[in-house]
Design a protein around this motif. Structure first.
Motif, PDB file in Angstrom:
ATOM      1  N   HIS A  25       9.690   8.229  11.344  1.00 55.30           N
ATOM      2  CA  HIS A  25       9.442   7.241  10.295  1.00 55.30           C
ATOM      3  C   HIS A  25       8.438   6.232  10.842  1.00 55.30           C
ATOM      4  O   HIS A  25       8.770   5.107  11.226  1.00 55.30           O
ATOM      5  N   ALA A  26       7.190   6.672  10.861  1.00 53.90           N
ATOM      6  CA  ALA A  26       6.078   5.866  11.371  1.00 53.90           C
ATOM      7  C   ALA A  26       4.793   6.530  10.912  1.00 53.90           C
ATOM      8  O   ALA A  26       4.732   7.754  10.791  1.00 53.90           O
ATOM      9  N   GLY A  27       3.775   5.716  10.650  1.00 55.96           N
ATOM     10  CA  GLY A  27       2.492   6.248  10.221  1.00 55.96           C
ATOM     11  C   GLY A  27       1.618   6.619  11.405  1.00 55.96           C
ATOM     12  O   GLY A  27       2.089   6.725  12.543  1.00 55.96           O
ATOM     13  N   GLN A  28       0.321   6.807  11.143  1.00 58.34           N
ATOM     14  CA  GLN A  28      -0.560   7.338  12.184  1.00 58.34           C
ATOM     15  C   GLN A  28      -1.534   6.323  12.771  1.00 58.34           C
ATOM     16  O   GLN A  28      -2.208   6.622  13.753  1.00 58.34           O
ATOM     17  N   ASP A  29      -1.653   5.145  12.186  1.00 60.32           N
ATOM     18  CA  ASP A  29      -2.603   4.148  12.692  1.00 60.32           C
ATOM     19  C   ASP A  29      -1.871   3.174  13.606  1.00 60.32           C
ATOM     20  O   ASP A  29      -1.360   2.138  13.171  1.00 60.32           O
TER      21      ASP A  29
ATOM     22  N   HIS B 298       3.248   5.247   3.469  1.00 65.97           N
ATOM     23  CA  HIS B 298       2.995   5.564   2.055  1.00 65.97           C
ATOM     24  C   HIS B 298       1.595   6.137   1.829  1.00 65.97           C
ATOM     25  O   HIS B 298       1.016   5.955   0.762  1.00 65.97           O
ATOM     26  N   ALA B 299       1.041   6.800   2.808  1.00 68.62           N
ATOM     27  CA  ALA B 299      -0.312   7.348   2.691  1.00 68.62           C
ATOM     28  C   ALA B 299      -0.276   8.855   2.927  1.00 68.62           C
ATOM     29  O   ALA B 299       0.230   9.311   3.960  1.00 68.62           O
ATOM     30  N   ARG B 300      -0.808   9.618   1.995  1.00 68.21           N
ATOM     31  CA  ARG B 300      -0.824  11.072   2.141  1.00 68.21           C
ATOM     32  C   ARG B 300      -1.710  11.501   3.318  1.00 68.21           C
ATOM     33  O   ARG B 300      -2.789  10.973   3.519  1.00 68.21           O
ATOM     34  N   GLU B 301      -1.205  12.482   4.049  1.00 67.68           N
ATOM     35  CA  GLU B 301      -1.991  13.047   5.145  1.00 67.68           C
ATOM     36  C   GLU B 301      -1.540  14.476   5.400  1.00 67.68           C
ATOM     37  O   GLU B 301      -0.345  14.787   5.303  1.00 67.68           O
ATOM     38  N   CYS B 302      -2.491  15.353   5.731  1.00 64.90           N
ATOM     39  CA  CYS B 302      -2.184  16.725   6.130  1.00 64.90           C
ATOM     40  C   CYS B 302      -3.362  17.219   6.959  1.00 64.90           C
ATOM     41  O   CYS B 302      -4.445  17.449   6.423  1.00 64.90           O
TER      42      CYS B 302
ATOM     43  N   ILE C 147       1.714  15.699   9.018  1.00 69.77           N
ATOM     44  CA  ILE C 147       1.754  15.698   7.553  1.00 69.77           C
ATOM     45  C   ILE C 147       2.631  14.558   7.051  1.00 69.77           C
ATOM     46  O   ILE C 147       3.661  14.239   7.650  1.00 69.77           O
ATOM     47  N   ASP C 148       2.206  13.923   5.967  1.00 68.92           N
ATOM     48  CA  ASP C 148       2.878  12.745   5.410  1.00 68.92           C
ATOM     49  C   ASP C 148       2.841  12.850   3.889  1.00 68.92           C
ATOM     50  O   ASP C 148       1.763  12.901   3.288  1.00 68.92           O
ATOM     51  N   PRO C 149       4.005  12.868   3.221  1.00 68.90           N
ATOM     52  CA  PRO C 149       4.028  13.026   1.767  1.00 68.90           C
ATOM     53  C   PRO C 149       3.982  11.713   0.984  1.00 68.90           C
ATOM     54  O   PRO C 149       4.340  11.692  -0.202  1.00 68.90           O
ATOM     55  N   ALA C 150       3.563  10.631   1.609  1.00 66.54           N
ATOM     56  CA  ALA C 150       3.492   9.319   0.953  1.00 66.54           C
ATOM     57  C   ALA C 150       4.884   8.895   0.497  1.00 66.54           C
ATOM     58  O   ALA C 150       5.806   8.872   1.316  1.00 66.54           O
ATOM     59  N   SER C 151       5.076   8.592  -0.790  1.00 67.49           N
ATOM     60  CA  SER C 151       6.347   7.979  -1.193  1.00 67.49           C
ATOM     61  C   SER C 151       6.813   8.461  -2.561  1.00 67.49           C
ATOM     62  O   SER C 151       6.061   9.053  -3.337  1.00 67.49           O
ATOM     63  N   ASN C 152       8.091   8.193  -2.826  1.00 64.81           N
ATOM     64  CA  ASN C 152       8.706   8.330  -4.153  1.00 64.81           C
ATOM     65  C   ASN C 152       8.900   9.752  -4.639  1.00 64.81           C
ATOM     66  O   ASN C 152       9.236   9.972  -5.805  1.00 64.81           O
TER      67      ASN C 152
ATOM     68  N   GLY D 256      -3.131   8.419  -2.313  1.00 60.33           N
ATOM     69  CA  GLY D 256      -1.715   8.489  -2.636  1.00 60.33           C
ATOM     70  C   GLY D 256      -0.973   7.188  -2.449  1.00 60.33           C
ATOM     71  O   GLY D 256       0.245   7.159  -2.468  1.00 60.33           O
ATOM     72  N   ALA D 257      -1.699   6.096  -2.250  1.00 62.57           N
ATOM     73  CA  ALA D 257      -1.047   4.793  -2.031  1.00 62.57           C
ATOM     74  C   ALA D 257      -1.546   3.815  -3.077  1.00 62.57           C
ATOM     75  O   ALA D 257      -2.213   2.831  -2.783  1.00 62.57           O
ATOM     76  N   ALA D 258      -1.229   4.101  -4.329  1.00 70.30           N
ATOM     77  CA  ALA D 258      -1.742   3.293  -5.436  1.00 70.30           C
ATOM     78  C   ALA D 258      -1.271   1.853  -5.373  1.00 70.30           C
ATOM     79  O   ALA D 258      -1.920   0.946  -5.891  1.00 70.30           O
ATOM     80  N   ASP D 259      -0.116   1.624  -4.719  1.00 68.26           N
ATOM     81  CA  ASP D 259       0.413   0.268  -4.647  1.00 68.26           C
ATOM     82  C   ASP D 259      -0.323  -0.599  -3.634  1.00 68.26           C
ATOM     83  O   ASP D 259      -0.073  -1.788  -3.549  1.00 68.26           O
ATOM     84  N   ARG D 260      -1.250  -0.018  -2.862  1.00 66.82           N
ATOM     85  CA  ARG D 260      -1.964  -0.800  -1.866  1.00 66.82           C
ATOM     86  C   ARG D 260      -3.332  -0.188  -1.568  1.00 66.82           C
ATOM     87  O   ARG D 260      -3.901  -0.377  -0.503  1.00 66.82           O
ATOM     88  N   ALA D 261      -3.851   0.561  -2.531  1.00 71.99           N
ATOM     89  CA  ALA D 261      -5.021   1.398  -2.257  1.00 71.99           C
ATOM     90  C   ALA D 261      -6.295   0.612  -1.993  1.00 71.99           C
ATOM     91  O   ALA D 261      -7.101   0.992  -1.154  1.00 71.99           O
TER      92      ALA D 261
END
Length: 593
Positions: free
Chosen positions: A230-234, A266-270, A284-289, A456-461
């Protein structure tokens, strides 16, 4: 005659021997043949209470949800049967009233989030920061209700040094051994009050991965190793010591992972990356919801029980095309009705519509209502608050429980802290530096935007930084000069009542627990307060989340007249006003609210 019989027997024996040789050769060939095993890995992450295809906050259909995920999973299980492995990567217990209700209102029934994971046949879960935010009583109850293990290799009991949750789970499918190692971002102490996770610590992800990879290889002898983080890539350092979003660092620097499942940002990545041993790792990251899922195909080739080859490919698959699972909806129909009844309770009335949209361009009724409530509840002299939802509104008229999740998105406590005038000023300097562009001409943007929107992060795009760190203040009168460089934008003119503002005076400041614990680093990096000193600055804290007190306040008042306090503005106005209009239209279209 005897000689002829002997010759016939010899020929027969030769044929028989030849036949046996052929049989043995055939058996040897079969034994040496390759066995191919096909596996499907499906990951959800950051579901944030979106269990049903219904947004209970906005009172409309939802795009994602576990109900849609289940429709996809059931379709895939027709092909893969038990060889489909279903994993959830945390932040499931916060976001929608569904989770809130079973976190804090109905604490007796089995937690609905656990019941849903059990029903859907999840093979493992993972802890997210917003799961920790619910408090130990809630997340321990939820994890205990889950049939599959909830993982946490770097969540450590301080009293024993042992992991609070199982560090990993080993699964075997058709002779293939799969190990899933779960970890959480260790930056929890920067965001959350210690009373929510008392007795625990959160270790560095890379150090933890290195430790457990050695144990896993020696003890489990896995064919496939999956890191569920449960952590992003940056990656970045928070609070001076916590390495946040280190998933990519682990994938590259700790050999042994075949797949790294990410979440949290919350950011899509593959994509595939190469680790220091030269091996390929799928991240790989499926963003959210539950709008998309991580959809991974693994083909393992075995010979004599040993892996000779493995192919791993991943895509992000939209769940919308699979519809909504009727089976899921029927099974959880009674809980759905309970939540709808809960959110439909009327608590008061607003005399006008409020929206977060104007909050990015000056004093606004939406944020100033939160400021007013924070000052009233705490009795503090100054309030700091940010738009926790990127784009939301509460309409004029009757206000219901579901509106409170629009007004205040997270389950933060309300802190009252002691900050000097200079610390307040410097925190605001950092906030507006995250928020605003330095204008060098009247045609520039006033807001600070990303060069490339987050997919994929419309809430903070659009924003370069997270809008939940865009703190403004109430209780003081100030201007923000968007032509000035970092550290010289904010000028505090006076207190709100006209009395002088003193940089050296200690003020009582109302702010949420996320900010008070160092979240967003406005108090540490901005105001210069050491992370370890923040705890000493807390004068008081509410024992319930801020949304609870906001609801109590509105119920007591019955009628709320939201209005912008007008205590701050962007200058020079001849540049700021037209630039604000342009950037408003850039973000939201032409209709201003």
């Amino acid at each position: 005659m005897k000689q002829m019989s002997y010759m016939i027997n010899q020929r027969y024996m030769k044929k028989l021997t030849c036949c046996f040789v052929c049989i043995f050769l055939l058996i040897g060939t079969v034994a040496a043949q390759d066995k191919e095993v096909k596996l499907k890995i499906v990951q959800t992450s950051d579901i944030h209470g979106n269990f049903y295809p219904r947004d209970f906050i906005l009172q409309r259909d939802a795009v994602g949800s576990l109900a849609r995920v289940y429709a996809f999973v059931q379709k895939e299980r027709e092909t893969y049967k038990d060889n489909l492995i279903l994993l959830d990567n945390g932040d499931i217990l916060q976001g929608q009233p569904t989770a809130y209700y079973y976190n804090y209102i109905d604490t007796v029934s089995p937690h609905v989030a656990a019941e849903m994971l059990n029903f859907m046949g999840y093979n493992a879960g993972n802890m997210g920061n917003h799961d920790v935010e619910t408090g130990r009583a809630v997340f321990d109850r939820w994890a205990g209700d889950c049939h599959a293990p909830v993982l946490g290799a770097n969540i450590i009991e301080t009293a024993t040094g042992k992991t609070h949750f199982p560090p990993y789970v080993t699964l075997e499918r058709d002779g293939v051994r799969i190990v899933v190692l779960g970890m959480i971002t260790p930056a929890i102490p920067v965001w959350l009050s210690e009373n929510l996770w008392k007795g625990l610590r959160f270790d560095d992800m890379e150090e933890t991965a290195r430790k457990w990879m050695k144990i896993i290889r020696e003890k489990e002898r896995p064919d496939i190793v999956i890191g569920m983080f449960h952590a992003g890539q940056d990656a970045l350092l928070m609070g001076g010591k916590y390495r946040e979003n280190a998933s990519l660092d682990v994938a590259r620097n700790v050999p042994g992972f075949d797949i790294v499942l990410m979440g949290h940002d919350h950011a899509r990545e593959c994509k595939k990356v190469r680790n220091i041993a030269g091996d390929s790792v799928l991240v790989i990251d499926p963003a959210s919801n539950g709008v998309v899922v991580s959809d991974i195909d693994i083909t393992v080739t075995l010979r004599d029980g040993k892996v000779t080859d493995k192919k791993i490919d991943g895509v992000l698959t939209e769940t919308g095309a699979y519809g909504v699972s009727d089976e899921f909806m029927k099974h959880f129909a009674s809980q759905y009705a309970t939540i709808q009844d809960f959110v439909s309770k009327k608590i008061g009335r607003f005399t006008e519509t409020i929206s977060t949209r104007p909050a990015y361009f000056g004093s606004s009724a939406f944020i100033d209502l939160i400021h007013t409530l924070q000052l009233n509840i705490s009795g503090a002299e100054i309030s700091l608050a940010a738009p926790l939802s990127y784009d939301t509104r509460i309409k004029e008229g009757d206000v219901y429980v579901y509106d409170m999740f629009n007004l205040y998105k997270y389950e933060n406590m309300l802190y009252t802290m002691k900050l000097s005038g200079k610390e307040v000023h410097d925190a605001l300097e950092m906030s507006y530096d995250l928020w605003t562009n330095r204008m060098t001409s009247p045609d520039d943007h006033i807001l600070l935007f990303r060069d490339k929107p987050r997919e994929g992060a419309a809430d903070r795009a659009a924003f370069k930084n997270f809008s939940f760190n865009f703190d403004s203040a109430a209780g003081i009168i100030y201007t923000v000069d968007v032509t000035k460089p970092s550290g010289r934008k904010v000028t505090i003119l006076s207190m709100a009542d006209g009395t002088p503002f003193d940089m050296n005076k200690m003020y009582t400041v109302a702010l949420n627990s996320y900010r008070g614990n160092g979240g967003g680093e406005l108090l540490t990096k901005g105001a210069g307060i050491p992370q370890d000193e923040l705890k000493e600055r807390i004068v008081s804290s509410t024992d319930k989340d801020l949304r609870y007190y906001l609801m109590q306040y509105i119920e007591g008042k019955k009628v709320i007249e939201p209005r912008a306090l007008g205590q701050w503005k962007f200058v020079p106005e001849e540049w700021a006003v037209p630039a604000s209009k342009r950037d408003y239209e850039f973000l939201f279209g032409k209709v201003q609210e």
